[in-house]
Scaffold this motif. Structure first.
Motif, short mmCIF file in Angstrom:
data_model
loop_
_atom_site.label_atom_id
_atom_site.label_comp_id
_atom_site.label_asym_id
_atom_site.label_seq_id
_atom_site.Cartn_x
_atom_site.Cartn_y
_atom_site.Cartn_z
N ARG A 74 0.86 -1.19 0.00
CA ARG A 74 0.00 0.00 0.00
C ARG A 74 0.89 1.24 0.00
O ARG A 74 1.77 1.37 0.86
CB ARG A 74 -0.89 0.01 1.23
CG ARG A 74 -1.94 -1.12 1.23
CD ARG A 74 -3.00 -0.85 2.27
NE ARG A 74 -3.91 -1.98 2.41
CZ ARG A 74 -4.99 -2.18 1.64
NH1 ARG A 74 -5.26 -1.35 0.66
NH2 ARG A 74 -5.77 -3.22 1.85
N THR A 134 -10.45 -5.56 -6.61
CA THR A 134 -10.71 -5.45 -5.18
C THR A 134 -11.87 -6.36 -4.79
O THR A 134 -12.86 -6.46 -5.52
CB THR A 134 -11.03 -4.02 -4.68
OG1 THR A 134 -11.55 -4.10 -3.35
CG2 THR A 134 -12.04 -3.28 -5.53
N ILE A 135 -11.73 -6.97 -3.63
CA ILE A 135 -12.84 -7.79 -3.14
C ILE A 135 -13.99 -6.89 -2.69
O ILE A 135 -15.09 -7.37 -2.47
CB ILE A 135 -12.41 -8.72 -1.97
CG1 ILE A 135 -11.96 -7.91 -0.75
CG2 ILE A 135 -11.34 -9.68 -2.41
CD1 ILE A 135 -11.88 -8.74 0.53
N ASP A 136 -13.72 -5.59 -2.53
CA ASP A 136 -14.75 -4.69 -1.99
C ASP A 136 -15.78 -4.27 -3.04
O ASP A 136 -16.87 -3.82 -2.69
CB ASP A 136 -14.10 -3.41 -1.41
CG ASP A 136 -13.09 -3.72 -0.33
OD1 ASP A 136 -13.13 -4.82 0.24
OD2 ASP A 136 -12.23 -2.85 -0.06
N MET A 178 -15.48 -8.57 5.22
CA MET A 178 -14.64 -7.43 4.80
C MET A 178 -15.41 -6.52 3.85
O MET A 178 -16.57 -6.78 3.53
CB MET A 178 -13.39 -7.95 4.11
CG MET A 178 -12.24 -8.22 5.06
SD MET A 178 -10.74 -8.54 4.11
CE MET A 178 -9.52 -8.48 5.41
N GLY A 179 -14.75 -5.51 3.35
CA GLY A 179 -15.41 -4.60 2.42
C GLY A 179 -15.08 -3.14 2.68
O GLY A 179 -15.58 -2.26 2.01
N HIS A 180 -14.23 -2.91 3.69
CA HIS A 180 -13.80 -1.56 4.05
C HIS A 180 -15.02 -0.69 4.34
O HIS A 180 -15.80 -1.04 5.20
CB HIS A 180 -12.91 -1.00 2.93
CG HIS A 180 -12.05 0.14 3.38
ND1 HIS A 180 -11.42 0.15 4.58
CD2 HIS A 180 -11.73 1.33 2.77
CE1 HIS A 180 -10.74 1.29 4.72
NE2 HIS A 180 -10.93 2.01 3.64
N GLU A 231 -17.58 -5.07 8.02
CA GLU A 231 -16.58 -4.53 8.95
C GLU A 231 -16.72 -3.02 9.13
O GLU A 231 -16.29 -2.46 10.14
CB GLU A 231 -15.15 -4.88 8.49
CG GLU A 231 -14.79 -4.30 7.14
CD GLU A 231 -13.37 -4.62 6.70
OE1 GLU A 231 -12.62 -5.24 7.46
OE2 GLU A 231 -13.01 -4.23 5.56
N HIS A 281 -8.75 -12.10 6.34
CA HIS A 281 -8.03 -12.15 5.05
C HIS A 281 -8.23 -13.44 4.28
O HIS A 281 -7.82 -13.53 3.12
CB HIS A 281 -6.54 -11.88 5.28
CG HIS A 281 -6.28 -10.43 5.59
ND1 HIS A 281 -6.53 -9.90 6.83
CD2 HIS A 281 -5.82 -9.42 4.82
CE1 HIS A 281 -6.24 -8.61 6.81
NE2 HIS A 281 -5.80 -8.30 5.61
N ARG A 284 -9.64 -12.90 0.98
CA ARG A 284 -8.83 -12.41 -0.14
C ARG A 284 -7.92 -13.48 -0.72
O ARG A 284 -7.19 -13.24 -1.67
CB ARG A 284 -7.95 -11.25 0.34
CG ARG A 284 -8.66 -9.96 0.33
CD ARG A 284 -7.83 -8.73 0.39
NE ARG A 284 -6.46 -8.75 0.73
CZ ARG A 284 -5.87 -7.83 1.52
NH1 ARG A 284 -6.60 -6.88 2.06
NH2 ARG A 284 -4.60 -7.86 1.74
O1 F6P Z 1 -9.62 -3.42 0.21
C1 F6P Z 1 -9.57 -4.78 0.45
C2 F6P Z 1 -9.57 -5.05 1.92
O2 F6P Z 1 -9.47 -6.44 2.12
C3 F6P Z 1 -10.74 -4.48 2.71
O3 F6P Z 1 -11.90 -5.24 2.57
C4 F6P Z 1 -10.16 -4.43 4.09
O4 F6P Z 1 -10.79 -3.45 4.88
C5 F6P Z 1 -8.72 -4.09 3.85
O5 F6P Z 1 -8.43 -4.48 2.52
C6 F6P Z 1 -7.75 -4.75 4.77
O6 F6P Z 1 -6.51 -4.21 4.51
P1 F6P Z 1 -5.12 -4.83 4.98
O7 F6P Z 1 -4.86 -6.06 4.17
O8 F6P Z 1 -4.15 -3.76 4.70
O9 F6P Z 1 -5.29 -5.18 6.42
#
Ligand code: F6P
Length: 357
Positions: A74, A134-136, A178-180, A231, A281, A284
């Motif tokens: 990131r 993105t999974i979101d 998940m999904g931010h 989340e 995770h 993902r």
């Molecule tokens: O954007 C994808 C995602 O998996 C979100 O759903 C989640 O909030 C975030 O990334 C988690 O991020 P990291 O892998 O940096 O903890």
């Protein structure tokens, strides 16, 4: 001869490899000579000139493999204009490396933050084509992102597994998805897994409504309740706070995430036993589902075509069942959220799903 730089940035997801393979196969099969510079660990690779020369062979056999062969990281957009710890100007460094390698184009695979930086590079004069991962599923300009369907499968499977144990014990179970800041994944996995209650960031919940829905189920003879909680879900009360006040509240919250807070409130209000499961995770990871393999391959092949036609400055997306090109300036900086009055939400409500509103 085409000289292509490629990178994957942000959180990984399934089908990144499938998408890159799609781009490279299309370029190689065109008969045009291609040189591929694979930048490692996202924008970091482009900033610090960290790359591997790749050939078509490197993209062979990766269709079904999750993660990314290039690695990712990131690189927050809000810090992109700030020099790094050694005083390096990141944007200038990326431009310099692009020019030094005489690249014709950058292929950038990423989500929201990644697209903001990709658009900035376009504004700075670099040729860029992007792919929506993105999974979101929260990228504006595309009805679907790759990775999303694979994550829906995994989150649904988690809810399915919880179902049998919830039924045996007669408990309330929360599965945190998940999904931010958006609820696409929770909404889809929740519906697919037959969740009774779904809490999304876009529809602030009232905990009393949630408890009422649980009690109604019990009155109607159901022994258990499954709640899919995004989340990023937020209560009605908290949604009235300013961004700063909410951040401060989260900092002090005595729970690791919203699900645990909801669980404690349910337990307190109706005395029912609640359990929380957070697949995290796992959502993902693993192999892309068949839908994502096909989808990412199609997007990748379209990106390859754009490069061959020298059409730069686009994200390859999906609109109304068609693969389309969307100008990067239209995509960058916008979130695609679940509309609280979207048809899918109304339909879910007709099915008896409670959204806590
Ligand atoms: O954007 C994808 C995602 O998996 C979100 O759903 C989640 O909030 C975030 O990334 C988690 O991020 P990291 O892998 O940096 O903890």
């Amino acid at each position: 001869m085409k000289r292509i730089g490629m990178l994957t940035s942000g959180g990984d997801c399934q089908a990144l490899n499938a998408a890159m393979r799609g781009v490279v196969k299309t370029l190689v099969n065109s008969g045009e000579k291609v040189e591929i510079y694979g930048f490692l660990d996202g924008y970091r690779g482009l900033i610090y000139g960290n790359y591997r020369m790749l050939t078509g062979k490197d993209f062979s056999g990766i269709l079904t493999i999750g993660g990314t062969i290039l690695g990712t990281s990131r690189t927050p957009f809000k810090l992109i204009r700030e020099p790094d710890e050694n005083g390096i100007d990141k944007v200038e460094a990326m431009k310099k490396n692009y020019k030094k390698l005489k690249l014709d184009c950058l292929v950038i695979l990423g989500g929201n933050g990644t697209h903001k930086t990709a658009n900035l590079l376009r504004e700075e004069g670099l040729n860029v084509v992007t792919l929506p991962k993105t999974i979101d599923n929260d990228l504006w300009g595309t009805d679907m992102t790759f990775g999303f369907q694979s994550a829906v499968d995994i989150a649904t499977n988690a809810i399915d597994c919880i179902h049998t144990t919830a039924a045996s014990h007669g408990r309330v179970f929360i599965v945190e998805v998940m999904g931010h800041k958006v609820g696409w994944l929770t909404l889809n996995a929740g519906m697919a897994g037959g969740a009774d209650i779904i809490l999304l960031p876009e529809i602030p919940y009232d905990i009393d409504k949630v408890v009422e829905a649980i009690e109604n189920r019990h009155k109607n003879g159901s022994r258990f309740t499954i709640i899919a909680v995004a989340e990023g879900a937020i209560s009605k009360e908290d949604s009235k706070l300013s961004k700063k006040e909410y951040k401060e509240k989260l900092r002090k919250r005595p729970y690791p995430s919203v699900s645990y807070e909801v669980a404690a409130q349910i337990q307190e209000k109706c005395g029912r036993e609640v359990r929380v499961t957070v697949p995290g995770h796992v959502q993902r990871g693993g192999s892309p589902c068949p839908y994502d393999r096909v989808f990412a391959s199609r997007l990748g092949s379209e990106a390859g075509k754009l490069i061959l036609e020298k059409e730069y400055g686009f994200m390859v997306g999906y609109k109304n069942r068609e693969i389309v090109k969307v100008p990067l300036e239209d995509v960058a900086g916008k979130l695609k959220m679940v509309e609280p009055d979207a048809k899918i939400v109304k339909e879910a409500k007709l099915l008896g799903i409670c959204f806590g509103d």
